[in-house]
Design an enzyme around this catalytic site. Structure first.
Site, PDB file in Angstrom:
ATOM      1  N   LYS A 270       0.835  -1.207   0.000  1.00  0.00           N
ATOM      2  CA  LYS A 270       0.000   0.000   0.000  1.00  0.00           C
ATOM      3  C   LYS A 270       0.868   1.255   0.000  1.00  0.00           C
ATOM      4  CE  LYS A 270      -3.780  -2.326   2.397  1.00  0.00           C
ATOM      5  NZ  LYS A 270      -4.516  -2.631   1.217  1.00  0.00           N
ATOM      6  N   CYS A 271       1.870   1.262  -0.839  1.00  0.00           N
ATOM      7  CA  CYS A 271       2.848   2.345  -0.914  1.00  0.00           C
ATOM      8  C   CYS A 271       2.766   2.995  -2.292  1.00  0.00           C
ATOM      9  CB  CYS A 271       4.242   1.755  -0.686  1.00  0.00           C
ATOM     10  SG  CYS A 271       5.624   2.892  -0.905  1.00  0.00           S
ATOM     11  N   GLY A 272       3.144   4.234  -2.372  1.00  0.00           N
ATOM     12  CA  GLY A 272       3.195   4.898  -3.667  1.00  0.00           C
ATOM     13  C   GLY A 272       4.189   4.247  -4.621  1.00  0.00           C
TER      14      GLY A 272
ATOM     15  N   THR B 139       4.590   0.898  -4.758  1.00  0.00           N
ATOM     16  CA  THR B 139       4.187  -0.497  -4.939  1.00  0.00           C
ATOM     17  C   THR B 139       4.209  -0.909  -6.409  1.00  0.00           C
ATOM     18  OG1 THR B 139       2.874  -0.430  -2.932  1.00  0.00           O
ATOM     19  CG2 THR B 139       2.343  -2.179  -4.479  1.00  0.00           C
TER      20      THR B 139
END
Length: 177
Positions: free
Chosen positions: A52-54, A56
């Site tokens: 759930k990371c920018g 990803t």
């Protein structure tokens, strides 16, 4: 004087030798014991990941990189971690499902670990600690460390460095020679 020397010698023989990087145990996402020794003779890219990371979307680039070089003794080991903004909250099953369905990942996923802080996994202590080849705390998800065929770190790349960038691929290609 002789007694002092014998005491020092005896004390030094009790000190355990430093653990080799390749011998540090960790687990696969399926809870199987492994270590870098299982990848002996291969070039290995270690990446701390999050779902759930920018960043990803780098899973896509990592998979392309893996497919391009895997036949040349190249591996990617993804270590999910929840150390940055709680961006990997899932359990092993959820992480696997996400990586397989969203990005069709075929490279090995490891068990979720801590890459910094008090609970830092020993592998990351060895890779980023003060005595490491590339010391310095992991700053964010998708930091990358390249391990050579001899089991020694040869490069470290920041999280924003895209997996298929010429900077990374040129170092991988040189290591595969």
């Amino acid at each position: 004087m002789m007694k002092l020397l014998l005491t020092l010698f005896a004390a030094s023989s009790l000190i355990a030798p430093a653990t080799e990087l390749v011998d540090i145990p960790f687990k696969t996402i399926k809870d199987k014991d492994t270590s870098l020794a299982d990848y002996d003779g291969k070039v290995v890219l270690i990446v701390n990941t999050a779902s759930k990371c920018g960043l990803t979307k780098q899973y896509e680039g990592l998979e392309k990189l893996y497919k391009k070089y895997k036949s040349k003794d190249f591996e990617i080991l993804a270590f999910p971690c929840n150390d940055f903004g709680k961006q990997e909250p899932g359990n092993a099953e959820e992480i696997q499902k996400f990586c397989k369905t969203k990005y069709a990942i075929s490279f090995p996923l490891m068990a979720k670990i801590h890459v910094k802080g008090e609970k830092q996994h020993p592998l990351y202590t060895a890779l980023t600690g003060p005595e490491a080849a590339f010391p310095g705390e992991v700053k964010w998800n998708f930091g990358k460390i390249l391990i050579g065929k001899d089991g020694e770190p040869i490069a470290r790349f920041n999280p924003n460095q895209k997996p298929q960038s010429p900077k990374i691929t040129s170092v991988i290609e040189k290591a595969l020679e």
